[in-house]
Scaffold this active site. Structure first.
Site, PDB file in Angstrom:
ATOM      1  N   THR A   1     -19.822  29.679  38.904  1.00  0.00           N
ATOM      2  CA  THR A   1     -18.845  28.911  38.282  1.00  0.00           C
ATOM      3  C   THR A   1     -18.833  29.303  36.901  1.00  0.00           C
ATOM      4  O   THR A   1     -17.482  29.519  36.114  1.00  0.00           O
ATOM      5  CB  THR A   1     -19.091  27.447  38.424  1.00  0.00           C
ATOM      6  OG1 THR A   1     -19.221  27.247  39.906  1.00  0.00           O
ATOM      7  CG2 THR A   1     -18.006  26.560  37.907  1.00  0.00           C
TER       8      THR A   1
ATOM      9  N   GLU B   1     -11.032  31.971  30.868  1.00  0.00           N
ATOM     10  CA  GLU B   1     -10.552  32.146  29.613  1.00  0.00           C
ATOM     11  C   GLU B   1     -10.049  33.484  29.067  1.00  0.00           C
ATOM     12  O   GLU B   1      -9.098  33.686  28.336  1.00  0.00           O
ATOM     13  CB  GLU B   1     -11.845  31.718  28.473  1.00  0.00           C
ATOM     14  CG  GLU B   1     -11.958  30.436  28.786  1.00  0.00           C
ATOM     15  CD  GLU B   1     -12.957  29.950  27.482  1.00  0.00           C
ATOM     16  OE1 GLU B   1     -12.372  29.770  26.386  1.00  0.00           O
ATOM     17  OE2 GLU B   1     -14.350  29.470  27.563  1.00  0.00           O
TER      18      GLU B   1
ATOM     19  N   HIS C   1     -14.199  24.833  41.358  1.00  0.00           N
ATOM     20  CA  HIS C   1     -14.594  25.972  42.044  1.00  0.00           C
ATOM     21  C   HIS C   1     -14.915  25.591  43.535  1.00  0.00           C
ATOM     22  O   HIS C   1     -16.051  25.135  43.895  1.00  0.00           O
ATOM     23  CB  HIS C   1     -15.768  26.639  41.269  1.00  0.00           C
ATOM     24  CG  HIS C   1     -16.227  27.962  41.726  1.00  0.00           C
ATOM     25  ND1 HIS C   1     -17.330  28.439  41.313  1.00  0.00           N
ATOM     26  CD2 HIS C   1     -15.597  28.651  42.550  1.00  0.00           C
ATOM     27  CE1 HIS C   1     -17.319  29.838  41.675  1.00  0.00           C
ATOM     28  NE2 HIS C   1     -16.299  29.795  42.595  1.00  0.00           N
TER      29      HIS C   1
END
Length: 137
Positions: free
Chosen positions: A43, A51, A77
């Protein structure tokens, strides 16, 4: 030269192959509990991938000396991705409020959805940001 204002609706997609260094046991030796976890796409690294996808989307639209920093992550996730499988991340800029940017995020692997949500970033002037950071030392 860019105006430094990314366009609403901006989309970008990237893909990576999950390698052992992107799995939960590889997150950090400082987190001992991760060492005996399953070797699946972590994760922490998926968030980093989100990002990076946003950074890549913004890059052609930023003015010289301008960057963006992440300020909020709200991403699920929901499915594991094993080593060797390709993961993809698609982002769309859905809100611009001055320097604040909000991206809709969807991550998939070869079998389907693995995560989705929103990620917020703020546009910064790199020199001013680093000067303020230096002031915290």
């Amino acid at each position: 030269m860019s105006s430094g204002t990314p366009p609403l609706g901006l989309k970008h997609k990237q893909s990576i192959t999950v390698t052992p260094d992107l799995t939960v046991p590889s997150v950090s030796k400082r987190f001992a509990g991760f060492q005996d976890m399953p070797p699946v796409f972590a994760t922490a690294f998926m968030v980093g991938f989100v990002e990076d996808t946003c950074v890549a989307a913004l890059k052609p639209h930023l003015a010289p000396g301008q960057r963006s920093v992440g300020t909020h992550v709200n991403v699920s996730h929901s499915a594991a991705t094993p080593i060797g499988m390709t993961a993809s991340c698609e982002v769309e800029l859905v809100e611009v409020d001055g320097r604040k940017l909000k991206f809709k995020v969807h991550c998939t692997d070869e079998k389907g959805s693995i995560g989705e949500g929103f990620h917020e970033r703020v546009l910064i002037d790199l020199e001013r940001f680093l000067a303020r950071l230096d002031g915290k030392k």
